[in-house]
Design an enzyme around this catalytic site. Structure first.
Site, PDB file in Angstrom:
ATOM      1  N   CYS A 110       3.253   6.819  10.390  1.00 54.55           N
ATOM      2  CA  CYS A 110       3.246   7.469   9.066  1.00 54.55           C
ATOM      3  C   CYS A 110       4.402   8.441   8.892  1.00 54.55           C
ATOM      4  O   CYS A 110       4.381   9.276   7.979  1.00 54.55           O
ATOM      5  CB  CYS A 110       1.910   8.165   8.805  1.00 54.55           C
ATOM      6  SG  CYS A 110       0.495   7.064   8.954  1.00 54.55           S
ATOM      7  N   ARG A 167       0.841  -1.203   0.000  1.00 51.44           N
ATOM      8  CA  ARG A 167       0.000   0.000   0.000  1.00 51.44           C
ATOM      9  C   ARG A 167       0.866   1.237   0.000  1.00 51.44           C
ATOM     10  O   ARG A 167       2.086   1.185   0.216  1.00 51.44           O
ATOM     11  CB  ARG A 167      -0.907   0.005   1.239  1.00 51.44           C
ATOM     12  CG  ARG A 167      -0.144   0.035   2.534  1.00 51.44           C
ATOM     13  CD  ARG A 167      -0.981   0.357   3.738  1.00 51.44           C
ATOM     14  NE  ARG A 167      -0.204   0.173   4.966  1.00 51.44           N
ATOM     15  CZ  ARG A 167       0.685   1.021   5.433  1.00 51.44           C
ATOM     16  NH1 ARG A 167       0.947   2.138   4.770  1.00 51.44           N
ATOM     17  NH2 ARG A 167       1.337   0.779   6.557  1.00 51.44           N
ATOM     18  N   GLY A 168       0.246   2.390  -0.185  1.00 51.24           N
ATOM     19  CA  GLY A 168       0.963   3.644  -0.061  1.00 51.24           C
ATOM     20  C   GLY A 168       1.203   3.997   1.398  1.00 51.24           C
ATOM     21  O   GLY A 168       0.600   3.424   2.306  1.00 51.24           O
ATOM     22  N   VAL A 185       4.732   3.488   8.007  1.00 52.67           N
ATOM     23  CA  VAL A 185       4.383   2.446   8.968  1.00 52.67           C
ATOM     24  C   VAL A 185       3.116   2.816   9.730  1.00 52.67           C
ATOM     25  O   VAL A 185       2.867   3.993  10.041  1.00 52.67           O
ATOM     26  CB  VAL A 185       5.552   2.193   9.948  1.00 52.67           C
ATOM     27  CG1 VAL A 185       5.833   3.419  10.824  1.00 52.67           C
ATOM     28  CG2 VAL A 185       5.296   0.962  10.811  1.00 52.67           C
ATOM     29  N   LEU A 203      -8.566   1.732   5.047  1.00 49.74           N
ATOM     30  CA  LEU A 203      -8.456   2.671   6.167  1.00 49.74           C
ATOM     31  C   LEU A 203      -8.437   1.941   7.502  1.00 49.74           C
ATOM     32  O   LEU A 203      -8.915   0.815   7.622  1.00 49.74           O
ATOM     33  CB  LEU A 203      -9.633   3.652   6.142  1.00 49.74           C
ATOM     34  CG  LEU A 203     -11.033   3.066   6.368  1.00 49.74           C
ATOM     35  CD1 LEU A 203     -11.443   3.160   7.847  1.00 49.74           C
ATOM     36  CD2 LEU A 203     -12.058   3.787   5.508  1.00 49.74           C
TER      37      LEU A 203
END
Length: 253
Positions: A171, A72-73, A76, A154
């Site tokens: 992130c 995924r984009g 962490v 999500l």
């Protein structure tokens, strides 16, 4: 002539991340133009996942929690019980929407979900996800698009052990994470929630994606392909309805 395709919503309970990851990739690889779009609602056993942009220095002290590389984009993040994860297998090409449109739909759905508990939140232009007005992050998102079709989705923090978040730089943002339970006087229950829209138990919802619009109709009969049986009133149902309503607005606009 319009072609109606159902949106299937699956409640999968607590799942191993690796197994779900492989299932998402397999579903996306095998689907075709006639395949229904699906949303999977799951919780995961504790796991850190690294997105394609993930940097090792963002994983601080993983300890006994496994770290899994994902496609995924993003960077962490953490998954664990008490967190709703929604995976969106959506044919963007068929719906003629882009990935940025889908990201905006998800973020707006989460903002409206939090508004059901009078929690003010908003997305950030520099970092996907949803943040409450004091700056803490409550929901993350990361997608992968393959042949015009999305998977991954999500994370929405509801009522979980928040200590693993301190083992990573979420992130890569140096942001503090929060959850719904910490923002309310009475912590929500993952299993049973009073749905603000008062959906009846046993009601089935059929969402048909059509060339010129998206039609949602409520049904009380069981068994027809494409129906979604809402067996429990969940936080996820509120979130999904906001997402579906956003999709409706998109298609009819």
């Amino acid at each position: 002539m319009s072609i109606a395709l159902p949106l299937l919503i699956r409640h999968l309970g607590i799942q191993d991340y690796k197994d779900t990851f492989e299932s998402m990739k397999r579903f996306t690889d095998l689907r075709d133009e006639a395949s229904s779009d699906e949303i999977w609602l799951v919780e995961h056993h504790p796991v850190f996942t690294q997105g394609q942009a993930g940097k090792e220095e963002y994983v601080l002290l993983p300890g006994d929690i496994p770290v899994i590389k994902s496609d995924r984009g993003g960077h962490v993040t953490y998954h664990g019980p008490g967190q709703i994860t929604a995976y969106l297998m959506i044919d963007l090409k068929r719906l003629r929407i882009g990935v940025r449109d889908l990201v905006s739909l998800i973020e707006k759905a989460l903002v409206n979900t939090l508004a059901d508990w009078n929690i003010k939140a908003s997305p950030r232009s520099d970092a996907p996800g949803v943040y409450i007005e004091t700056g803490e992050k409550i929901a993350s998102l990361g997608l992968r698009i393959r042949k015009g079709r999305s998977y991954h989705g999500l994370n929405f923090n509801v009522d979980m052990d928040m200590s693993p978040w301190h083992r990573i730089n979420p992130c890569g943002l140096d942001v503090t994470m929060t959850q719904l339970a910490d923002l309310l006087e009475i912590a929500p229950n993952m299993e049973t929630v009073v749905c603000r829209r008062r959906y009846d138990r046993g009601v089935q919802v059929h969402c048909a994606l059509q060339v010129r619009g998206l039609v949602c109709r409520r049904r009380h009969d069981r068994g027809e392909h494409g129906h979604v049986f809402l067996r429990k009133k969940r936080i996820g149902i509120i979130m999904l309805w906001h997402l579906i309503l956003r999709l409706v607005c998109w298609f009819v606009s």
